[in-house]
Design an enzyme around this catalytic site. Structure first.
Site, PDB file in Angstrom:
ATOM      1  CE1 TYR A   1      -3.874   2.308   0.625  1.00  0.00           C
ATOM      2  CE2 TYR A   1      -2.391   3.354   2.190  1.00  0.00           C
ATOM      3  CZ  TYR A   1      -3.549   3.368   1.441  1.00  0.00           C
ATOM      4  OH  TYR A   1      -4.388   4.455   1.504  1.00  0.00           O
TER       5      TYR A   1
ATOM      6  CE  LYS B   1      -3.296   5.145  -1.823  1.00  0.00           C
ATOM      7  NZ  LYS B   1      -4.325   5.647  -2.769  1.00  0.00           N
TER       8      LYS B   1
END
Length: 345
Positions: free
Chosen positions: A223, A227
């Protein structure tokens, strides 16, 4: 003067938290004298003042130096919102449609009945799209252009949430999906919709990233990587618009929210007392589009902006802070991971 007033307000707060007894009131020179007599307070205020000045300079550069050349006429604009069938995306689509903008929602999952108010439903069109497939996005983009024209607003909102697994517990298929939806899909949509924005030097690209763009910790490698990649994409886009594409009035905004209170985070964490409400993020995104200015948005501002400076610290300090943050998150986590995996509960 606004910066000075904000600094003095912060001085009062820090002064009280440090247990200061000398009153911070009176004339400006008197208040400054109290601050300077306290070394801790003076150092804290120095950092705060630097942060305030840099925040102001960012707003001048992004807000005024990167404004739309031509005013937007919202009923004539066309927006694309990825991941718009539910959650943040559904509300962002509603916020944009509320000013008359037509909104194309791209999502693999169909929206529930009544996802949007009946007064807005005629301006929102759902296109079922596999955002991991560049060809599928190209096909849908052609459908949108044929039906409505060229979109002028692109909100890359679609995202796979953090599953709360360690590097060795995470399934490769989940890691692949996270990177494809959270990062590669934004490359694909920009590739499809940016050329006409460049041609007319008119448009706005919004990328919804995360505080994890700056600070990674335990159980979030895929994750956080996705990002951080989105941050790099946005930075490159902003510079290429000015240098290669000669379209400085095409706006770019990136949003870095901290944890958001959602059904998913309720499953992952025992406590969400300091999490953002979804409406706070939605309001920030929609308002920024309607202001017709570029921005780097940090939500909440002070905490996440501090995270943006994190990588300037020496490695020993970075890792010390990562450990403290990670240990705090592990205590709040509902997902227990152990090693070897067969011992996991």
């Amino acid at each position: 003067m606004t910066v000075i007033k904000a600094t003095l307000a912060a001085a009062l707060l820090i002064h009280n938290r440090l247990g200061g007894r000398a009153p911070l009131h009176g004339t400006l020179p008197e208040r400054l004298a109290v601050i300077l007599r306290s070394r801790k307070l003076a150092i804290a205020l120095l950092f705060y003042l630097i942060a305030q000045i840099n925040t102001w300079l960012d707003r001048v550069y992004l807000g005024y130096g990167r404004r739309a050349k031509d005013a937007y006429h919202w009923p004539q604009e066309i927006a694309v919102v990825t991941g718009g069938s539910g959650g943040l995306g559904r509300r962002i689509a509603s916020g944009l449609a509320a000013k008359g903008t037509r909104v194309a929602v791209l999502d693999i999952a169909a929206p529930e009945d009544g996802a949007w108010p009946s007064s807005l439903a005629s301006r929102i069109q759902f296109y079922q799209t596999d955002l991991t497939d560049a060809n599928a996005i190209r096909t849908v983009a052609e459908e949108i252009r044929s039906a409505w024209g060229h979109p002028t607003i692109l909100v890359n909102n679609a995202g796979v949430p953090n599953a709360g697994q360690s590097l060795l517990h995470a399934e490769p298929s989940r890691t692949k999906l996270t990177l494809e939806v959270n990062l590669l899909a934004s490359f694909y949509t920009i590739h499809e919709f940016l050329p006409d924005m460049v041609k007319h030097d008119h448009g706005h690209v919004v990328n919804v990233a995360s505080a994890a763009s700056f600070i990674s910790g335990v159980k979030a490698a895929d994750y956080a990587a996705s990002k951080a990649g989105l941050l790099a994409l946005n930075e490159t886009l902003r510079i290429e618009l000015q240098t290669i594409f000669k379209a400085p009035s095409v706006l770019t905004t990136i949003v870095h929210p901290s944890f958001i209170r959602t059904p998913m985070t309720r499953e992952l964490f025992k406590s969400q007392s300091d999490f953002l409400e979804a409406d706070e993020v939605v309001h920030a995104v929609v308002s920024q589009v309607h202001q017709q200015r570029s921005a780097n948005l940090f939500l909440p501002n002070a905490r996440v902006r501090f995270g943006a400076t994190f990588r300037a610290f020496p490695t020993w300090l970075q890792d010390h802070l990562r450990l403290q943050i990670s240990r705090g998150l592990l205590k709040r986590s509902r997902v227990t991971v152990t090693w070897p995996p067969n011992e996991a509960k």
